[in-house]
Write a protein that holds these residues in place. Sequence first.
Motif, PDB file in Angstrom:
ATOM      1  N   GLU A  38       0.800  -1.230   0.000  1.00  0.00           N
ATOM      2  CA  GLU A  38       0.000   0.000   0.000  1.00  0.00           C
ATOM      3  C   GLU A  38       0.833   1.280   0.000  1.00  0.00           C
ATOM      4  OE1 GLU A  38      -3.511   2.175   2.566  1.00  0.00           O
ATOM      5  OE2 GLU A  38      -2.036   0.943   3.595  1.00  0.00           O
ATOM      6  N   GLY A  39       1.827   1.389   0.878  1.00  0.00           N
ATOM      7  CA  GLY A  39       2.610   2.629   0.975  1.00  0.00           C
ATOM      8  C   GLY A  39       3.332   2.967  -0.317  1.00  0.00           C
ATOM      9  N   ILE A  40       3.961   1.973  -0.924  1.00  0.00           N
ATOM     10  CA  ILE A  40       4.652   2.181  -2.197  1.00  0.00           C
ATOM     11  C   ILE A  40       3.637   2.514  -3.287  1.00  0.00           C
ATOM     12  CG2 ILE A  40       6.024   1.044  -4.004  1.00  0.00           C
ATOM     13  CD1 ILE A  40       7.650   1.764  -1.515  1.00  0.00           C
ATOM     14  N   GLY A  41       2.508   1.823  -3.282  1.00  0.00           N
ATOM     15  CA  GLY A  41       1.480   2.068  -4.292  1.00  0.00           C
ATOM     16  C   GLY A  41       0.910   3.470  -4.245  1.00  0.00           C
ATOM     17  N   GLY A  61      -7.039  -3.938  -1.430  1.00  0.00           N
ATOM     18  CA  GLY A  61      -7.586  -5.026  -0.633  1.00  0.00           C
ATOM     19  C   GLY A  61      -6.627  -5.418   0.460  1.00  0.00           C
ATOM     20  N   ASP A  62      -7.140  -6.147   1.442  1.00  0.00           N
ATOM     21  CA  ASP A  62      -6.236  -6.576   2.506  1.00  0.00           C
ATOM     22  C   ASP A  62      -5.950  -8.064   2.372  1.00  0.00           C
ATOM     23  OD1 ASP A  62      -8.182  -8.110   3.922  1.00  0.00           O
ATOM     24  OD2 ASP A  62      -8.912  -6.299   4.864  1.00  0.00           O
ATOM     25  N   GLU A  63      -4.750  -8.393   2.749  1.00  0.00           N
ATOM     26  CA  GLU A  63      -4.300  -9.779   2.757  1.00  0.00           C
ATOM     27  C   GLU A  63      -3.759 -10.047   4.144  1.00  0.00           C
ATOM     28  OE1 GLU A  63      -1.475 -10.480  -0.324  1.00  0.00           O
ATOM     29  OE2 GLU A  63      -2.912 -10.032  -1.886  1.00  0.00           O
ATOM     30  N   GLY A  64      -4.613 -10.497   5.011  1.00  0.00           N
ATOM     31  CA  GLY A  64      -4.176 -10.756   6.376  1.00  0.00           C
ATOM     32  C   GLY A  64      -3.945  -9.470   7.123  1.00  0.00           C
ATOM     33  N   ARG A  68      -2.814  -4.275   0.279  1.00  0.00           N
ATOM     34  CA  ARG A  68      -2.130  -4.425  -1.005  1.00  0.00           C
ATOM     35  C   ARG A  68      -2.925  -3.692  -2.069  1.00  0.00           C
ATOM     36  NH1 ARG A  68       2.261  -5.871   1.141  1.00  0.00           N
ATOM     37  NH2 ARG A  68       2.540  -8.015   1.752  1.00  0.00           N
ATOM     38  N   MET A  69      -2.187  -3.119  -3.034  1.00  0.00           N
ATOM     39  CA  MET A  69      -2.803  -2.487  -4.198  1.00  0.00           C
ATOM     40  C   MET A  69      -2.600  -3.389  -5.393  1.00  0.00           C
ATOM     41  SD  MET A  69      -1.890   1.489  -4.085  1.00  0.00           S
ATOM     42  CE  MET A  69      -2.368   2.492  -2.713  1.00  0.00           C
ATOM     43  N   TYR A  70      -3.608  -3.413  -6.234  1.00  0.00           N
ATOM     44  CA  TYR A  70      -3.577  -4.209  -7.455  1.00  0.00           C
ATOM     45  C   TYR A  70      -3.773  -3.272  -8.637  1.00  0.00           C
ATOM     46  CZ  TYR A  70      -4.145  -7.988  -4.130  1.00  0.00           C
ATOM     47  OH  TYR A  70      -3.963  -8.849  -3.078  1.00  0.00           O
ATOM     48  N   PHE A  71      -2.691  -3.021  -9.378  1.00  0.00           N
ATOM     49  CA  PHE A  71      -2.748  -2.170 -10.561  1.00  0.00           C
ATOM     50  C   PHE A  71      -3.136  -3.036 -11.745  1.00  0.00           C
ATOM     51  CE2 PHE A  71      -0.100   0.318  -7.795  1.00  0.00           C
ATOM     52  CZ  PHE A  71      -0.290   1.641  -8.183  1.00  0.00           C
ATOM     53  N   LEU A  72      -4.188  -2.658 -12.462  1.00  0.00           N
ATOM     54  CA  LEU A  72      -4.593  -3.382 -13.663  1.00  0.00           C
ATOM     55  C   LEU A  72      -3.760  -2.876 -14.830  1.00  0.00           C
ATOM     56  CD1 LEU A  72      -6.801  -4.032 -11.616  1.00  0.00           C
ATOM     57  CD2 LEU A  72      -8.444  -3.941 -13.477  1.00  0.00           C
ATOM     58  N   MET A  73      -3.101  -3.806 -15.504  1.00  0.00           N
ATOM     59  CA  MET A  73      -2.106  -3.497 -16.529  1.00  0.00           C
ATOM     60  C   MET A  73      -2.473  -4.207 -17.830  1.00  0.00           C
ATOM     61  SD  MET A  73       0.058  -1.855 -14.510  1.00  0.00           S
ATOM     62  CE  MET A  73       1.588  -1.812 -15.398  1.00  0.00           C
ATOM     63  N   PRO A  74      -1.897  -3.812 -18.954  1.00  0.00           N
ATOM     64  CA  PRO A  74      -2.185  -4.499 -20.216  1.00  0.00           C
ATOM     65  C   PRO A  74      -1.835  -5.986 -20.137  1.00  0.00           C
ATOM     66  CG  PRO A  74      -1.048  -2.429 -20.635  1.00  0.00           C
ATOM     67  CD  PRO A  74      -1.004  -2.652 -19.151  1.00  0.00           C
ATOM     68  N   LEU A 108     -12.448  -4.592   0.540  1.00  0.00           N
ATOM     69  CA  LEU A 108     -12.030  -4.504  -0.855  1.00  0.00           C
ATOM     70  C   LEU A 108     -12.759  -3.359  -1.543  1.00  0.00           C
ATOM     71  CD1 LEU A 108     -10.460  -6.177  -3.100  1.00  0.00           C
ATOM     72  CD2 LEU A 108     -12.682  -7.192  -3.585  1.00  0.00           C
ATOM     73  N   HIS A 109     -11.996  -2.482  -2.209  1.00  0.00           N
ATOM     74  CA  HIS A 109     -12.639  -1.350  -2.892  1.00  0.00           C
ATOM     75  C   HIS A 109     -11.720  -0.789  -3.976  1.00  0.00           C
ATOM     76  CE1 HIS A 109     -10.240   0.650   0.228  1.00  0.00           C
ATOM     77  NE2 HIS A 109     -10.241   1.708  -0.554  1.00  0.00           N
TER      78      HIS A 109
END
Length: 146
Positions: A38-41, A61-64, A68-74, A108-109
């Motif tokens: 998250e911080g880096i994202g 979203g959280d994992e435990g 965590r951030m999830y960047f959608l990429m090509p 999750l959002h």
Amino acid sequence: MSEDSPRSPAIPPRWIPIGDDPEVCRIGEWWDVVRVAEGIGHRAIALLRTDGEAVGPVVLGDEGTSLRMYFLMPVGTASAWQVPGTVPLGMRSHLVVPPVAAVEPPGLHWLVLPAGPRLLTHPATLRRAIGRARRERGALEGTEES
């Protein structure tokens, strides 16, 4: 809605869940994913915006015990992605995608909603932003990071 989240898209992409529940989507069909702490994202998003770069959809979203951030990429990004501190997710992986109305915590959002079906973060610009964010964090913590 957080300041990182744009308004809801007028016509959401076909892969956005309809209704109130998240859905599991296969990665590699519409997009690949790069998972980042998250911080880096957050810092990477700020750097991209400062540089005038487009920021595609980002799920938080959280994992435990950590976010965590999830960047959608090509599609295809994951197979060539080699950036320390990140995890590329491609074919044979899945992502739980929040519904379009999920734009605030808890849970999750969308941190950045999709602005269109094909607007994704460019791999080279995210790679640079993550590198800068990691170097800044290392300098703040008194350590060197590559």
